[in-house]
Enzyme design. Structure first.
Site, PDB file in Angstrom:
ATOM      1  N   GLY A  31       3.594 106.808 -41.121  1.00  0.00           N
ATOM      2  CA  GLY A  31       2.659 107.741 -40.516  1.00  0.00           C
ATOM      3  C   GLY A  31       1.467 108.017 -41.410  1.00  0.00           C
ATOM      4  O   GLY A  31       1.382 107.527 -42.542  1.00  0.00           O
ATOM      5  N   ASP A  85       8.565 111.511 -46.362  1.00  0.00           N
ATOM      6  CA  ASP A  85       8.119 111.141 -45.024  1.00  0.00           C
ATOM      7  C   ASP A  85       7.374 112.315 -44.404  1.00  0.00           C
ATOM      8  O   ASP A  85       7.468 113.454 -44.874  1.00  0.00           O
ATOM      9  CB  ASP A  85       9.332 110.763 -44.156  1.00  0.00           C
ATOM     10  CG  ASP A  85       8.973 109.817 -43.015  1.00  0.00           C
ATOM     11  OD1 ASP A  85       7.775 109.636 -42.730  1.00  0.00           O
ATOM     12  OD2 ASP A  85       9.913 109.266 -42.399  1.00  0.00           O
ATOM     13  N   GLY A  86       6.658 112.046 -43.333  1.00  0.00           N
ATOM     14  CA  GLY A  86       5.948 113.084 -42.612  1.00  0.00           C
ATOM     15  C   GLY A  86       6.803 113.662 -41.506  1.00  0.00           C
ATOM     16  O   GLY A  86       7.995 113.392 -41.400  1.00  0.00           O
ATOM     17  N   LYS A  98      10.458 114.124 -35.230  1.00  0.00           N
ATOM     18  CA  LYS A  98       9.764 112.936 -35.709  1.00  0.00           C
ATOM     19  C   LYS A  98       9.807 111.862 -34.624  1.00  0.00           C
ATOM     20  O   LYS A  98      10.569 111.963 -33.673  1.00  0.00           O
ATOM     21  CB  LYS A  98      10.412 112.410 -36.997  1.00  0.00           C
ATOM     22  CG  LYS A  98      10.198 113.325 -38.188  1.00  0.00           C
ATOM     23  CD  LYS A  98      10.871 112.843 -39.455  1.00  0.00           C
ATOM     24  CE  LYS A  98      10.539 111.426 -39.852  1.00  0.00           C
ATOM     25  NZ  LYS A  98       9.080 111.207 -40.039  1.00  0.00           N
ATOM     26  N   GLY A  99       8.985 110.844 -34.792  1.00  0.00           N
ATOM     27  CA  GLY A  99       8.994 109.738 -33.852  1.00  0.00           C
ATOM     28  C   GLY A  99       7.664 109.493 -33.167  1.00  0.00           C
ATOM     29  O   GLY A  99       7.546 108.586 -32.345  1.00  0.00           O
ATOM     30  N   GLY A 100       6.649 110.284 -33.533  1.00  0.00           N
ATOM     31  CA  GLY A 100       5.331 110.044 -32.948  1.00  0.00           C
ATOM     32  C   GLY A 100       4.791 108.670 -33.271  1.00  0.00           C
ATOM     33  O   GLY A 100       4.003 108.106 -32.503  1.00  0.00           O
ATOM     34  N   GLY A 101       5.229 108.123 -34.405  1.00  0.00           N
ATOM     35  CA  GLY A 101       4.808 106.786 -34.805  1.00  0.00           C
ATOM     36  C   GLY A 101       5.786 105.698 -34.404  1.00  0.00           C
ATOM     37  O   GLY A 101       5.660 104.554 -34.839  1.00  0.00           O
ATOM     38  N   GLU A 107      13.571 105.690 -39.701  1.00  0.00           N
ATOM     39  CA  GLU A 107      13.319 106.881 -40.509  1.00  0.00           C
ATOM     40  C   GLU A 107      14.589 107.709 -40.670  1.00  0.00           C
ATOM     41  O   GLU A 107      14.888 108.210 -41.759  1.00  0.00           O
ATOM     42  CB  GLU A 107      12.228 107.732 -39.855  1.00  0.00           C
ATOM     43  CG  GLU A 107      10.825 107.143 -39.976  1.00  0.00           C
ATOM     44  CD  GLU A 107       9.789 107.894 -39.185  1.00  0.00           C
ATOM     45  OE1 GLU A 107       8.599 107.809 -39.533  1.00  0.00           O
ATOM     46  OE2 GLU A 107      10.156 108.567 -38.190  1.00  0.00           O
TER      47      GLU A 107
END
Length: 232
Positions: A31, A85-86, A98-101, A107
């Site tokens: 990300g 991580d972001g 998470k998981g937008g990318g 991850e």
């Protein structure tokens, strides 16, 4: 010229770099914020820092390889000391979405194999309660519309509602693992643990973007400095 948000992400990433010591086994996130961490790590490796890393996506792998950051297979290492991580959303209790990318599966595997997971982001990602950001659910492509219907039923049984949409529509986004992602616009999630368990019980669901009990600390950058959560 960088944006103010990008500058804030860099500040968080550089703070996380201070946690890296020689000999560490590192998980490299995916990300926009994680890219800054990987870039900074590349500079440290060029200056002689001895670490070994596992990327959470092919995108991060390519960036790390271009910077000559030493990489290894997670199976070979058997575990990691630290993952940075972001996050798309985070609450004060270090629960994440998470998981937008589209890298949520790897991850989560890497985070679960790490002794510590540090989240880096700007403070716009901090929320009182998760759910404003659509929850990604990674599914097997086989009969994925049937799986999506079961996802809708589970969401309803958990007292939630909202659009469940295939990412990419007619041209579905395909993850590094060869799966599809459904984004679930749920609003506020009252019981993340219950929803997590119910989603994972659906045949066809590979993983979801609720990260529960994985992050051990976070560095969020705001205009007047850094906010730190948990144990760094």
């Amino acid at each position: 010229m960088t944006s103010k948000s990008d500058d804030l992400k860099k500040k968080a990433a550089f703070r996380a770099l201070e946690l890296v010591v020689p000999g560490m086994r590192l998980g490299l996130g995916t990300g926009s914020t994680a890219k800054h961490f990987v870039a900074g790590l590349g500079e440290k490796c060029a200056a002689g820092l001895d670490v070994i890393c596992v990327p959470t996506s092919e995108e991060t792998r390519q960036q790390a390889m271009a910077l000559n950051i030493p990489l290894a297979n997670l199976d070979e290492l058997g575990g990691l000391d630290l993952t940075v991580d972001g996050a798309d959303e985070m609450d004060a209790g270090l629960t994440l979405i998470k998981g937008g990318g589209a890298a949520l599966l790897r991850e989560k595997i890497v985070a679960a194999a790490s002794a510590r997971m540090i989240v880096i982001a700007d403070d716009s990602k901090l929320v009182d309660r998760l759910g404003v950001f659509p929850l990604p659910v990674e599914v097997n492509p086989f009969a994925h519309e049937t799986t999506a219907q079961m996802i809708c039923e589970v969401i309803s049984m958990n007292g939630l509602s909202g659009e469940v949409a295939l990412r990419g529509g007619d041209n579905p986004v395909v993850t590094d693992g060869g799966h599809y992602i459904y984004d679930c616009a749920l609003g506020l999630i009252e019981d993340a643990s219950s929803l997590s368990e119910a989603l994972l019980n659906i045949p066809g669901v590979v993983e979801h973007g609720l990260f529960l009990g994985l992050a051990t600390g976070a560095v969020l950058a705001c205009e007047n400095g850094l906010k730190e959560f948990g144990d760094l």
